[in-house]
Design an enzyme around this catalytic site. Structure first.
Site, PDB file in Angstrom:
ATOM      1  N   TYR A 118       0.898  -1.155  -0.155  1.00  0.00           N
ATOM      2  CA  TYR A 118       0.055   0.067  -0.056  1.00  0.00           C
ATOM      3  C   TYR A 118       0.797   1.411  -0.172  1.00  0.00           C
ATOM      4  O   TYR A 118       1.298   1.603   1.131  1.00  0.00           O
ATOM      5  CB  TYR A 118      -0.973   0.016   1.167  1.00  0.00           C
ATOM      6  CG  TYR A 118      -1.743  -1.200   1.402  1.00  0.00           C
ATOM      7  CD1 TYR A 118      -1.986  -1.925   0.485  1.00  0.00           C
ATOM      8  CD2 TYR A 118      -2.504  -1.349   2.599  1.00  0.00           C
ATOM      9  CE1 TYR A 118      -2.931  -3.137   0.626  1.00  0.00           C
ATOM     10  CE2 TYR A 118      -3.338  -2.511   2.663  1.00  0.00           C
ATOM     11  CZ  TYR A 118      -3.420  -3.544   1.610  1.00  0.00           C
ATOM     12  OH  TYR A 118      -4.252  -4.379   1.780  1.00  0.00           O
ATOM     13  N   PRO A 161     -15.527  -6.069   2.628  1.00  0.00           N
ATOM     14  CA  PRO A 161     -17.099  -6.454   2.961  1.00  0.00           C
ATOM     15  C   PRO A 161     -18.047  -5.729   2.692  1.00  0.00           C
ATOM     16  O   PRO A 161     -19.383  -5.959   2.495  1.00  0.00           O
ATOM     17  CB  PRO A 161     -16.925  -6.606   4.664  1.00  0.00           C
ATOM     18  CG  PRO A 161     -16.185  -5.476   5.046  1.00  0.00           C
ATOM     19  CD  PRO A 161     -15.017  -5.436   3.786  1.00  0.00           C
ATOM     20  N   GLY A 199     -17.940  -4.335  -0.437  1.00  0.00           N
ATOM     21  CA  GLY A 199     -18.143  -4.474  -2.045  1.00  0.00           C
ATOM     22  C   GLY A 199     -17.210  -3.464  -2.477  1.00  0.00           C
ATOM     23  O   GLY A 199     -17.764  -2.751  -3.599  1.00  0.00           O
ATOM     24  N   SER A 220     -22.297   0.305   0.067  1.00  0.00           N
ATOM     25  CA  SER A 220     -22.513   1.517   0.934  1.00  0.00           C
ATOM     26  C   SER A 220     -23.102   2.615  -0.017  1.00  0.00           C
ATOM     27  O   SER A 220     -24.119   3.227   0.569  1.00  0.00           O
ATOM     28  CB  SER A 220     -21.349   2.370   1.302  1.00  0.00           C
ATOM     29  OG  SER A 220     -20.337   1.381   2.102  1.00  0.00           O
ATOM     30  N   GLY A 229     -23.950   2.304  -3.825  1.00  0.00           N
ATOM     31  CA  GLY A 229     -24.617   2.096  -5.009  1.00  0.00           C
ATOM     32  C   GLY A 229     -23.836   2.264  -6.229  1.00  0.00           C
ATOM     33  O   GLY A 229     -22.770   2.698  -6.221  1.00  0.00           O
TER      34      GLY A 229
END
Length: 343
Positions: free
Chosen positions: A60, A207, A209, A214, A216
């Site tokens: 990261y 979790p 997606g 959260s 859409g």
């Protein structure tokens, strides 16, 4: 707020907060790095809220997220957290290359300790499986690092069931990190049962997606061009049009439950079992506060069945990663130990 629930992760003694904090998006892949003081404030807020299981990786940035965590954990904060990092992908010729040979494993883990400013990490994962190196060889080096006190527990990420079994035979694996959410359910068939048979904890990354559960389908339009999600198949127009119905149905049930779609999606992961720890990432304190409220959302068997009926394993269109991230990125196998010739 009620105190954060604690849980046993795996069978070797590691105990963590029942929900963790994924730190990747603070520094990498989801647009430009966020302001360091704000992220340190968020990390401290998480710890004060009882979310003590922090997840980072040398990839990261690369390296900048570990440096950020190191700064956040200075001054006596280290003892309050369970710190997890990962190795296994390096940048070579502007490409990401999976690597798992012993010399690399050792150099990567020791580099992480320096950047984090710690003597040891609680959990060290192989972030992706090197399909050229037998898993026994990689885990053998991690076992040496445990014996030297540099890492406490071993984890794998995106490993096949057979790879997990072979690794666990060399040294007990404490956790497997995998993508698991209402729209990523392929792991339920073979990998989750294997972990449970062996007493391995399950850490669910993305979790929500990657933000889809959260916000859409519309949120993708507002992402910067350097956000990795722009290139992910599930977020391409032809797939997104199909996939958005999942979010709409999650939203409908959330409205009936009196919670947000993200809280409902996280609650579904929590209801998978007391051996599962989701690690949603965020860069905003208000979103973090929303996420931890998912722990108090209770779902009936009927509600679980309803959620799963419109988010079945084959309901989502598009792969989890672009084709450029070949098979080594997802639930990978390694060659037999007999094939190994040390470099």
């Amino acid at each position: 707020m009620a105190s954060m629930r604690r849980m046993k992760l795996g069978s070797q003694g590691l105990e963590v907060s029942a929900q963790g904090l994924g730190c990747m998006g603070m520094s990498a892949f989801y647009g430009s790095p966020k302001p360091e003081p704000d992220m340190i404030k968020l990390i401290h807020h998480a710890i004060d809220s009882g979310v003590t299981f922090l997840d980072t990786a040398d990839l990261y940035g690369p390296h900048t997220n570990e440096i950020l965590l190191g700064k956040a954990l200075s001054g006596g904060v280290r003892d309050k957290v369970e710190l997890a990092t990962k190795f296994g992908i390096r940048f070579a010729d502007n490409k990401m290359e999976v690597q798992g040979d012993p010399a690399y494993v050792r150099a990567a883990c020791e580099g992480s300790l320096k950047r984090l400013g710690v003597a040891s990490v609680d959990l060290c994962y192989q972030i992706r499986i090197d399909t050229r190196v037998p898993i026994e060889v990689t885990v053998g080096e991690l076992k040496k690092l445990i014996e030297e006190g540099k890492i406490k527990y071993i984890g794998l990420s995106e490993a096949s069931a057979s790879t997990i079994r072979r690794a666990h035979a060399v040294h007990p694996i404490t956790a497997v990190q995998l993508e698991w959410s209402l729209w990523s359910r392929d792991v339920e068939e073979e990998i989750i049962p294997t972990c449970r048979e062996l007493g391995i904890g399950i850490v669910a990354y993305s979790p929500l997606g990657r933000g889809f559960l959260s916000s859409g389908a519309n949120f993708i339009e507002n992402l910067p061009n350097d956000d990795a999600r722009k290139n992910m198949p599930r977020f391409q127009a032809e797939n997104l049009e199909h996939n958005k119905t999942i979010f709409e149905r999650v939203s409908d049930l959330a409205a009936r439950k009196g919670c947000t779609p993200s809280q409902l999606a996280l609650a579904w992961v929590h209801h998978q079992g007391n051996d599962v720890c989701p690690i949603p990432g965020t860069t905003k304190i208000e979103n973090f506060n929303q996420n931890i409220k998912a722990l108090s959302v209770k779902l009936t068997p009927e509600e679980m069945a309803e959620l799963e009926s419109f988010a079945s394993a084959d309901a989502v269109k598009g792969d989890r990663y672009p084709t450029s991230c070949n098979s080594t990125w997802m639930n990978s196998d390694t060659p037999p130990l007999s094939s190994w010739k040390a470099i």
